[in-house]
Design an enzyme around this catalytic site. Structure first.
Site, PDB file in Angstrom:
ATOM      1  N   HIS A 197       3.310  -1.385  57.608  1.00  0.00           N
ATOM      2  CA  HIS A 197       3.100  -0.044  56.657  1.00  0.00           C
ATOM      3  C   HIS A 197       3.119  -0.517  55.205  1.00  0.00           C
ATOM      4  CE1 HIS A 197       5.347   1.862  60.020  1.00  0.00           C
ATOM      5  NE2 HIS A 197       4.385   2.724  59.867  1.00  0.00           N
ATOM      6  N   GLN A 228      -5.141  -2.009  61.808  1.00  0.00           N
ATOM      7  CA  GLN A 228      -6.063  -2.568  63.259  1.00  0.00           C
ATOM      8  C   GLN A 228      -4.985  -2.342  64.264  1.00  0.00           C
ATOM      9  OE1 GLN A 228      -9.340  -3.651  63.314  1.00  0.00           O
ATOM     10  NE2 GLN A 228      -9.156  -3.779  65.356  1.00  0.00           N
ATOM     11  N   LYS A 229      -3.745  -2.273  64.097  1.00  0.00           N
ATOM     12  CA  LYS A 229      -2.913  -2.343  65.174  1.00  0.00           C
ATOM     13  C   LYS A 229      -3.270  -1.113  66.085  1.00  0.00           C
ATOM     14  CE  LYS A 229       1.136  -2.179  67.767  1.00  0.00           C
ATOM     15  NZ  LYS A 229       1.416  -0.597  67.888  1.00  0.00           N
TER      16      LYS A 229
END
Ligand code: AMP
Length: 298
Positions: A34, A145-146
């Site tokens: 984050h 992108q996770k």
């Protein structure tokens, strides 16, 4: 740093923020994944807004909504250190008032991968992100992108609804042993935590094969499954080699692909992915036409 809960407060503080405004939506229990998005926003924008909201409508009936980890004081301390301007922590009552009945759905992209195994998940995501976007009115929004399919779905929705927001995708942040950071990693016991590196090992094996010239989609999926099969605590839900734009499963020779998977380690469901053949680690940004400039990163 201002912290607000109600919509009127949010709107009032938002009006005073210098533009462009960068926005990072989260479900809290923040980690370096984050914070990497917050730092991108801080570098690129005049103001940074972060939302923290565990969105009930994106959890299935047998999923972990009530157990999802929460620690607001810690999250706020982390965001303060990153120089965030405004944190919005709406309540479920603000987002879903009595009688709520309006939903945003993205059709095709949500039928596959995560969408195929988590019915209703993306309807919850796209609805809440639309509401967050409407309230915050950012010029740029940042996703990881996770959650590759989520990022693609949000880009598609932003384009289809002509929202004047650039959707930027930041790289997956990993532990030193390769495990992608996730708030859900906290569910893993020490033995499961060691086993959880198998997702990264499986993806890396397929990426290595691709880099050494392997192009067959079926073979790339088989390489991932072979690594996963060696970990007795891992139960595979899906393994995919898909088109990075349409997310449709590929067959035969591939030029570029999104390799992705969902795997249960014990009771914890983990997802991870890697792009191959794209010459980049993340999906390219979506930039709305009104933000096109000669030097914009396309
Ligand atoms: P969440 O709080 O899980 O809803 O995630 C909020 C945002 O952080 C989403 O855009 C995620 O894709 C992103 N994110 C989560 N984990 C990571 C990670 N390990 N690396 C980069 N971004 C991440």
């Amino acid at each position: 740093m201002r912290v607000v809960t109600t919509l009127p407060e949010l709107r009032r503080v938002r009006r005073g923020l210098p533009e462009p405004v960068g926005f990072v939506p989260t479900m809290g229990y923040l980690h370096q994944g984050h914070l990497s998005l917050v730092r991108m926003a801080r570098r690129e924008c005049a103001s940074v807004v972060v939302s923290i909201f565990v969105n009930p409508t994106q959890f299935g009936p047998n999923e972990d909504y009530t157990q999802y980890p929460r620690d607001l004081p810690r999250d706020l301390a982390l965001l303060e250190k990153e120089g965030v301007d405004l944190v919005w922590t709406p309540t479920p009552e603000v987002m879903y008032p009595q009688g709520f009945q309006t939903w945003v759905t993205v059709e095709k992209l949500t039928q596959v991968l995560e969408g195929a195994h988590r019915p209703g998940h993306f309807r919850g995501v796209t609805t809440v992100v639309t509401k967050l976007f409407n309230a915050v009115q950012p010029q740029r929004a940042y996703f990881g992108q996770k959650d590759a399919q989520q990022a693609r779905v949000i880009q598609q929705m932003t384009r289809d609804l002509n929202l004047p927001i650039a959707i930027i995708v930041g790289p997956t942040v990993r532990e030193p042993d390769g495990l992608a950071l996730s708030s859900r990693n906290t569910y893993l016991n020490p033995q499961e935590r060691r086993a959880a590196t198998v997702l990264y090992r499986a993806l890396s094996a397929a990426r290595r094969a691709f880099e050494q010239g392997e192009r067959d989609a079926e073979t790339l999926r088989r390489i991932m499954l072979e690594v996963l099969a060696q970990e007795s605590l891992a139960r595979v839900q899906y393994v995919s080699c898909a088109d990075p734009e349409t997310l449709e499963e590929l067959h035969g020779p591939v030029e570029k692909a999104l390799l992705s998977m969902a795997v249960f380690i014990g009771k914890t469901r983990l997802i991870d992915n890697m792009l191959v053949g794209m010459g980049r680690e993340t999906f390219p940004p979506y930039i709305p036409e009104e933000q096109w400039t000669v030097d914009s990163e396309q």
